[in-house]
Design a protein around this motif. Structure first.
Motif, PDB file in Angstrom:
ATOM      1  N   TRP A  78       0.773  -1.211   0.068  1.00 16.83           N
ATOM      2  CA  TRP A  78      -0.182   0.050  -0.035  1.00 16.83           C
ATOM      3  C   TRP A  78       0.865   1.313   0.044  1.00 16.83           C
ATOM      4  N   PHE A  79       2.040   1.238   0.509  1.00 19.64           N
ATOM      5  CA  PHE A  79       2.596   2.363   0.681  1.00 19.64           C
ATOM      6  C   PHE A  79       3.488   2.665  -0.461  1.00 19.64           C
ATOM      7  N   ALA A  80       3.969   1.515  -1.256  1.00 21.66           N
ATOM      8  CA  ALA A  80       4.447   1.624  -2.373  1.00 21.66           C
ATOM      9  C   ALA A  80       3.516   2.261  -3.648  1.00 21.66           C
ATOM     10  N   GLY A  81       2.219   1.748  -3.473  1.00 17.07           N
ATOM     11  CA  GLY A  81       1.185   2.033  -4.362  1.00 17.07           C
ATOM     12  C   GLY A  81       0.881   3.730  -4.240  1.00 17.07           C
ATOM     13  N   LEU A  82       1.109   4.277  -3.213  1.00 17.32           N
ATOM     14  CA  LEU A  82       1.163   5.881  -3.101  1.00 17.32           C
ATOM     15  C   LEU A  82       1.738   6.548  -4.203  1.00 17.32           C
ATOM     16  N   THR A  83       2.749   6.045  -4.793  1.00 18.50           N
ATOM     17  CA  THR A  83       3.144   6.492  -5.965  1.00 18.50           C
ATOM     18  C   THR A  83       2.211   6.741  -7.084  1.00 18.50           C
ATOM     19  N   LEU A  84       1.093   5.975  -6.963  1.00 22.52           N
ATOM     20  CA  LEU A  84      -0.117   6.205  -8.165  1.00 22.52           C
ATOM     21  C   LEU A  84      -0.675   7.632  -8.108  1.00 22.52           C
ATOM     22  N   LEU A  85      -0.385   8.233  -6.863  1.00 24.17           N
ATOM     23  CA  LEU A  85      -1.133   9.564  -6.921  1.00 24.17           C
ATOM     24  C   LEU A  85      -0.522  10.519  -7.546  1.00 24.17           C
ATOM     25  N   LEU A  86       0.668  10.123  -7.881  1.00 21.92           N
ATOM     26  CA  LEU A  86       1.686  10.935  -9.086  1.00 21.92           C
ATOM     27  C   LEU A  86       1.104  10.901 -10.302  1.00 21.92           C
ATOM     28  N   LEU A  87       0.236   9.831 -10.712  1.00 24.97           N
ATOM     29  CA  LEU A  87      -0.172   9.661 -12.134  1.00 24.97           C
ATOM     30  C   LEU A  87      -0.934  11.059 -12.940  1.00 24.97           C
ATOM     31  N   PRO A  88      -1.745  11.803 -12.021  1.00 20.81           N
ATOM     32  CA  PRO A  88      -2.163  13.244 -12.759  1.00 20.81           C
ATOM     33  C   PRO A  88      -1.049  13.994 -13.176  1.00 20.81           C
ATOM     34  N   ILE A  89       0.084  14.142 -12.346  1.00 26.69           N
ATOM     35  CA  ILE A  89       1.195  15.120 -12.454  1.00 26.69           C
ATOM     36  C   ILE A  89       1.787  14.661 -13.622  1.00 26.69           C
ATOM     37  N   MET A  90       1.928  13.154 -13.925  1.00 23.42           N
ATOM     38  CA  MET A  90       2.686  12.667 -14.772  1.00 23.42           C
ATOM     39  C   MET A  90       1.839  12.738 -15.971  1.00 23.42           C
ATOM     40  N   TYR A  91       0.510  12.683 -16.079  1.00 23.74           N
ATOM     41  CA  TYR A  91      -0.154  12.829 -17.295  1.00 23.74           C
ATOM     42  C   TYR A  91      -0.168  14.412 -17.697  1.00 23.74           C
TER      43      TYR A  91
END
Length: 259
Positions: free
Chosen positions: A11-24
């Protein structure tokens, strides 16, 4: 983990998914997609930021492939050992505590080896140090499989750490110095990308070797072979095509014409 369970790590590693909007928002679309959308100005602006990919040009094709082989081999060893080293030592009839201690020595050897070999590379040249480093790592890993006194085992583990993980740190600096500034990030990024394939295969190799119950010395030899491959590959890197050497030759040529 004692409080939230092993799932909490993922779950902690999955927090990086929150960066997807910035990457997009920040990452560029492909040229074909931009053309289909009729955004020619955006395409021109994007292409203007890109420098010509010259990692295979100007007599650098051989060097590029060699670096890819070295990165692939080294990361296969690094990730394979990091994942399975304690288990391999347990298979060699060392206790769990001792096996975990060996892993700490492996990492400690990598840190100390990077610092020492890095200084020597500045004086003697990266290629002259990296080739024997990979070779010594292969020898150390091979000897680990035959069992000697504990003190020697710790020494061999430290050498293996310096010559695998430590060598990977050094070879990245070597690649960045070998190429011109305008393509260094591309050269290093591509080599690292190819190396990650080896990094993914390393743990799989270790798991396979343990599953087929080979003699323990053959397991260590299997991880030593990529070190020999990396050493052989880097020994063939043509120094004359390195960025610093090419610049030195150009400067000498200009001075000769001026004089």
């Amino acid at each position: 983990m004692p409080t939230f369970g092993w799932e909490s790590i993922f779950w902690f590693a999955g927090l990086t998914l929150l960066l997807l909007p910035i990457m997009y928002k920040q990452l560029s679309e492909t040229a074909s997609y931009i053309i289909r959308k009729g955004k020619k100005e955006k395409l021109i602006a994007t292409l203007a930021k890109l420098s010509q990919n010259r990692i295979f040009k100007e007599n650098r094709a051989l060097s590029t492939v060699i670096f890819w082989i070295a990165f692939f081999s080294c990361l296969l060893m690094v990730y394979g050992l990091n994942t399975w080293f304690p288990k391999l030592m347990m298979e060699a009839e060392y206790g769990l505590n001792s096996s975990l201690g060996f892993l700490i020595v492996l990492q400690g050897g990598a840190i100390i080896g990077t610092l020492i070999i890095g200084r020597l590379c500045d004086k003697c040249g990266s290629k002259k140090m990296l080739v024997p480093m990979y070779g010594s790592g292969a020898v150390a890993l091979t000897l680990l499989g035959f069992g000697v006194i504990t003190l020697v085992i710790y020494l061999l583990v430290a050498i293996a750490g310096a010559a695998t993980i430590g060598a990977q740190n050094i070879v990245q600096a070597y690649v960045s110095q070998y190429y011109p500034p305008t393509i260094r990030s591309t050269a290093l990024g591509m080599a690292s990308g190819v190396g990650r394939i080896g990094g993914m295969l390393g743990p799989l190799l270790g798991g396979f070797l343990l599953s087929v119950s080979l003699p323990i010395h053959l397991n260590f030899i299997a991880f030593a072979i990529p070190g020999l491959i990396a050493a052989a590959a880097l020994s063939m890197v043509p120094l004359k095509n390195a960025y610093n050497n090419v610049n030195d030759i150009k400067e000498e040529t200009i001075k000769d014409h001026v004089s």
